[in-house]
Design an enzyme around this catalytic site. Structure first.
Site, short mmCIF file in Angstrom:
data_model
loop_
_atom_site.label_atom_id
_atom_site.label_comp_id
_atom_site.label_asym_id
_atom_site.label_seq_id
_atom_site.Cartn_x
_atom_site.Cartn_y
_atom_site.Cartn_z
N GLY B 44 6.68 24.62 36.01
CA GLY B 44 7.70 25.21 36.48
C GLY B 44 8.55 23.89 37.29
O GLY B 44 7.95 23.17 38.07
N GLY B 46 11.71 24.62 39.14
CA GLY B 46 12.60 25.31 40.16
C GLY B 46 12.42 24.55 41.52
O GLY B 46 11.79 23.49 41.73
N LEU B 47 13.03 25.05 42.55
CA LEU B 47 12.79 24.41 43.86
C LEU B 47 11.40 23.98 44.22
O LEU B 47 11.14 22.82 44.60
CB LEU B 47 13.42 25.39 45.03
N GLY B 49 8.65 23.90 42.19
CA GLY B 49 7.93 22.88 41.41
C GLY B 49 8.35 21.55 41.23
O GLY B 49 7.82 20.51 41.40
N HIS B 270 18.10 44.23 44.68
CA HIS B 270 19.32 43.58 45.48
C HIS B 270 20.39 44.62 45.56
O HIS B 270 20.50 45.17 44.48
CB HIS B 270 19.56 42.33 44.77
N SER B 288 26.82 37.80 45.55
CA SER B 288 26.21 37.27 46.68
C SER B 288 26.18 38.20 47.90
O SER B 288 27.08 38.89 48.11
CB SER B 288 26.73 35.79 47.34
N ARG B 335 18.27 44.13 52.82
CA ARG B 335 18.46 44.73 51.34
C ARG B 335 17.89 45.90 51.01
O ARG B 335 18.48 46.71 50.30
CB ARG B 335 17.96 43.46 50.32
N LEU B 446 14.96 30.38 49.12
CA LEU B 446 15.04 28.66 48.98
C LEU B 446 14.19 28.30 50.11
O LEU B 446 13.83 27.14 49.79
CB LEU B 446 16.81 28.47 49.14
#
Lengths: 258, 646
Positions: B44, B46-47, B49, B270, B288, B335, B446
């Site tokens: 992976g 993404g952020l 990995g 969400h 968002s 949420r 994130l």
């Protein structure tokens, strides 16, 4: 609505490839272009035929995976819109739609509408970064950056690396893509130490990959789904010639011989 | 099995604030000259990995990184819009590491591990420094300093952002750091390659089996440790905000090899997504949550008004239900609370839009107060995206929104070192269960992905390698080692099976049916009866899948149907574990709402006596019930209270 598709089918890089015709008799105007293709694929599967292969992932216009030439235009008829965000209400009942992969020497076809865009990654690898190791950063607010500069860098950084600029260019140049990264980093104070080296290496890699040169057509900016402007190409050219004069060590040999 | 968190000692003499520092000092180091002798697999990009692969390579380890996309830059972290939290307190509004820690534990409804969350809050500071150092163009004020905004569930402005594209910019920062290491030959990057299984030898993770998605080749890769950063499993619901190919297979295959799966039922729905419009819909689009800063959520007071043009419904006939029920947080409640309330008003028959599954998010007050240009500057790109999808202009007509599956807090169980119960298998980012408890706060995904990848794994992985080397536990593994060959053979048999069923139904048709079962019975409101129904329906569907699946083409080539089939096969098993976990947890907490367990006002009611634990499930065989292990959670720094956002 009824849509007739002519889709480029090519089983692998060696295959010559050809168009095949499919008719979708009942497209919902609310569906996206890729959802329409999903339905065509489900139909092909039900006939024991192999579905059309195309790259896509986020379907929100940000990952840059999707991309096909639709009726001659990369990402299709709507400006500032990736293929995944294009909706069928932009077409009319009875339309004929021609779908092809990105066509460029540096983007060999893998299958159907999927091309290999590894060349773009290799341009970034040649210098599209700031060389800082993790744990070496100072406090984020120790370096004020004027808002207009940060905003301009952000404009360039919004590039999604989809390759539409290359597909649109009659020379299959990757100038818009490369200049977006060169400008994003070259505008910021953090990017100054490597600025000359970066532009030299990235331009050299761009040429080595077989992308063409820029002859100022501007089709790239027209096709860019993120609105990256031609000003960044001008900026990259300035950076490049500036580097040639000030730091010739950073310029690839081919350019020095001239 | 006793689950040890391996968190450092925390008591009156050993404060939580120094725990990570003490732990770092106590961990063993790998000599700089020896790091190049080790190889590490990262799955992976993404952020979590990409940041892990880049940082480990900078330190000198040899990395093999894998992603199924055509470029590491396309991992789904890229789609995160709103921002990233950090306790910098640049606005001077009273934020602190402790407050971010406190908010995160409370927001997670007291189902996360205090020591991990505290570390996360501390590391949030380093992340912003690192990102700016890399040239990530975070938003700035005219004075040149970084800008912050407030985000759902927080009463301070601690969210850093880059327009509506924060995930993209942070991922490009990590991807560029990764690209630098690829250029330096410290990372061998495998794109269009999917992990199919984990290789476990002598109880340790020693490699993976992958499938090259272009050629179909199955390959074994051997290493000294394996890092999974393969994201969440929200696509089990078919419709979610995840990317089309996001999947749970890497984590699921590790589970089947013995890794514990923790809290699989914790799913985040969400609140601000574009409503479903039809059967052909392939995914849901998130708007968002920053929109809730200026938008007001409402539905008509009377069901008979629901079909009317919203602009003709007078103020007194509108129910701004979040502002009414939660006067202090209003539209900015977390949420889970916002989502559940949207479902409640729709269940009352007051939903809007053609499907009646939608509520209004109205910007007319903001436009009157701030002017259209300010609203456009803040949310222009989101409004454009909304108009493109729905063909409605949100400047003139209120947006319609509805909750959608977005994030999975559950994942593989890890200790404080982010190591699973299989030594040598580390799990980062959304793929692990840690830090967010039963509900994740906005702008925290994130933060966690980057904290894990940049600042935790580089230390804890070194400790593992150093210790295992001293114990002589990492012998060289030959490519024809029997465990390697056996794992390869099993993967090949699985692929052959999917290719040979020869039925009539496509992978997508099974996936859609599974998604409907999950949304209906393991969705926003869960009941004992519903979960039991799901536990009957899922195995039936799975049995049909293996009888009636259709895959065309060849296994030894690019085959999108086969890719989907393999992912759906794993979702069909994972879904059952989610339902089982949801049934076991007979309390409501965070994103897990058991209708039997609610307060008189309809809020989630925890049962701390019985359920203050991490539910970690162990695989016992294909047709056996999994075994439940519990890690007790204790709270010494945050007082357990009933969450209230009134």
């Amino acid at each position: 609505m009824k849509i007739t598709l002519h889709v480029w089918r090519q089983s692998d890089a060696k295959d010559k490839g050809h168009f095949e015709k499919y008719v979708h008799p009942n497209v919902s105007p609310d569906s996206s272009f890729l959802e329409m293709l999903d339905e065509v694929n489900e139909d092909l599967l039900s006939q024991n035929k192999e579905p059309i292969a195309f790259d896509n992932d986020c379907r929100e216009g940000i990952c840059g995976a999707c991309g096909m030439v639709i009726n001659g235009a990369p990402h299709g008829p709507q400006r500032l819109t990736t293929t995944c965000q294009l909706h069928m209400r932009k077409f009319k009942d009875g339309d004929e739609v021609w779908i092809e992969p990105w066509r460029a020497k540096a983007f060999p076809v893998i299958r159907d509408l999927i091309v290999d865009r590894g060349a773009m990654d290799r341009i970034i690898e040649a210098g599209g970064y700031i060389s800082i190791n993790t744990q070496n950063a100072q406090d984020a607010n120790a370096l004020p950056i004027p808002k207009p500069v940060a905003d301009k860098a952000m404009d360039a950084a919004t590039c999604i690396g989809c390759g539409a600029c290359v597909a649109a260019c009659p020379n299959a140049a990757a100038m818009l893509f490369t200049s977006a990264k060169v400008s994003h980093l070259g505008l910021l104070p953090q990017g100054q130490p490597e600025r000359a080296r970066r532009v030299g290496n990235m331009v050299a890699q761009m040429e080595a990959e077989g992308f063409g040169g820029c002859t100022n057509h501007g089709d790239c900016a027209e096709a860019c789904p993120k609105g990256i402007g031609l000003e960044f190409i001008a900026r990259m050219n300035r950076d490049f010639f500036g580097a040639m004069l000030k730091s010739p060590d950073h310029i690839p040999a081919r350019w020095k011989r001239r | 099995m006793e689950l040890k968190s391996n968190a450092p000692l925390i008591d009156a003499q050993h404060p939580i604030a120094t725990a990570w520092e003490r732990h770092r000092f106590n961990m063993k180091l790998v000599n700089p000259a020896n790091k190049r002798k080790y190889s590490v697999i990262v799955v992976g990009t993404g952020l979590a990995g990409a940041s892990a692969a880049a940082t480990l390579a900078e330190l000198g380890y040899n990395i093999k990184a894998f992603c199924f996309q055509d470029s590491p830059r396309r991992a789904h972290s890229i789609a995160a819009q709103g921002g990233i939290n950090a306790a910098k307190d640049y606005p001077g509004d009273g934020d602190s590491v402790f407050r971010l820690f406190y908010d995160t534990v409370k927001g997670g409804d007291y189902r996360s591990r205090e020591a991990n969350v505290y570390r996360l809050a501390q590391l949030s500071l380093n992340i912003i420094d690192q990102a700016v150092g890399q040239g990530v163009p975070l938003a700035r004020e005219y004075g040149g300093l970084l800008s912050n905004r407030s985000f759902g569930g927080a009463q301070v402005s601690r969210t850093f952002y880059a327009r509506g594209q924060t995930g993209q910019q942070l991922l490009l920062g990590a991807y560029q750091a990764l690209a630098r290491q690829i250029e330096a030959n410290k990372v061998e990057m495998h794109v269009r390659t999917e992990m199919m299984d984990l290789i476990v030898i002598d109880g340790r993770a020693r490699g993976i089996v992958s499938r090259n998605l272009v050629t179909g080749a199955l390959e074994a890769h051997i290493a000294d440790a394996v890092v999974l950063a393969s994201g969440g499993y929200g696509n089990v619901y078919f419709l979610s905000t995840n990317a089309m190919a996001s999947n749970g297979s890497a984590a699921w295959r590790a589970y089947r090899r013995g890794a514990l799966f923790a809290n699989p039922c914790y799913t985040q729905i969400h609140p601000t997504c574009i409503p479903v419009h039809g059967e052909h819909q392939s995914k849901l689009t998130l708007m968002s949550e920053s929109l809730r800063n200026d938008g007001r959520v409402w539905v008509p007071k009377k069901a008979e008004d629901c079909g009317k043009n919203p602009n003709t419904i007078p103020e007194e006939d509108r129910d701004y239900y979040l502002e009414r029920k939660y006067p202090s947080f209003g539209n900015l409640v977390p949420r889970d609370v916002a989502s559940r309330n949207a479902k409640m008003v729709c269940d009352e028959g007051r939903g809007v839009g053609a499907t009646k599954l939608g509520v209004y998010l109205d910007f007319s007050d903001a436009i009157n107060r701030l002017g259209k240009h300010v609203v456009e500057e803040r949310y222009g790109n989101l409004f454009e995206m909304y108009e493109r999808i729905t063909d409605e202009d949100p400047y003139k007509t209120p947006m319609r929104i509805f909750p959608a599956v977005h994030y999975t807090m559950g994942g593989l169980w890890v200790d404080y070192n982010l190591q699973s119960n299989i030594p040598g298998l580390f799990v980062l980012g959304e793929a692990n269960f840690s830090d967010h408890g039963a509900n994740r706060l906005g702008a925290s995904a994130l933060m966690q992905g980057l904290a894990d990848g940049y600042f935790v794994i580089p230390y804890t992985l070194g400790h593992y390698l150093a210790t295992a080397t001293v114990d002589k536990a990492l012998p060289k593994i030959a490519e024809d080692h029997e465990a390697v060959v056996a794992t390869l053979d099993e993967v090949k048999a699985r692929v052959d099976q999917l290719m040979s069923i020869g039925g009539s139904r496509t992978p997508d048709s099974f996936h859609k049916e599974l998604g409907k079962i999950m949304w209906e019975h393991v969705g926003m409101g869960r009941t004992e009866a519903g979960l039991k129904t799901a536990l009957e329906l899922i195995p039936k569907l799975r049995a049909e899948f293996y009888k009636d699946l259709k895959v065309v083409g060849a296994a030894e080539s690019l085959n999108i149907t086969l890719e989907k089939a393999a992912r759906v096969a794993d979702f069909l098993e994972l879904a059952e574990l989610m339902a089982r976990d949801a049934l076991n947890r007979a309390e409501s907490c965070g994103g897990h709402f058991r209708e039997e367990s609610q307060t008189e006002e309809g809020e989630a009611k925890r049962d701390d006596e019985q359920f203050s634990y991490v539910a970690a499930w162990a695989f016992k065989g294909a047709d056996e019930a999994p075994e439940l292990h519990k890690e007790a959670l204790t709270f010494d720094h945050v007082k357990l209270t009933q969450r209230s956002y009134k």
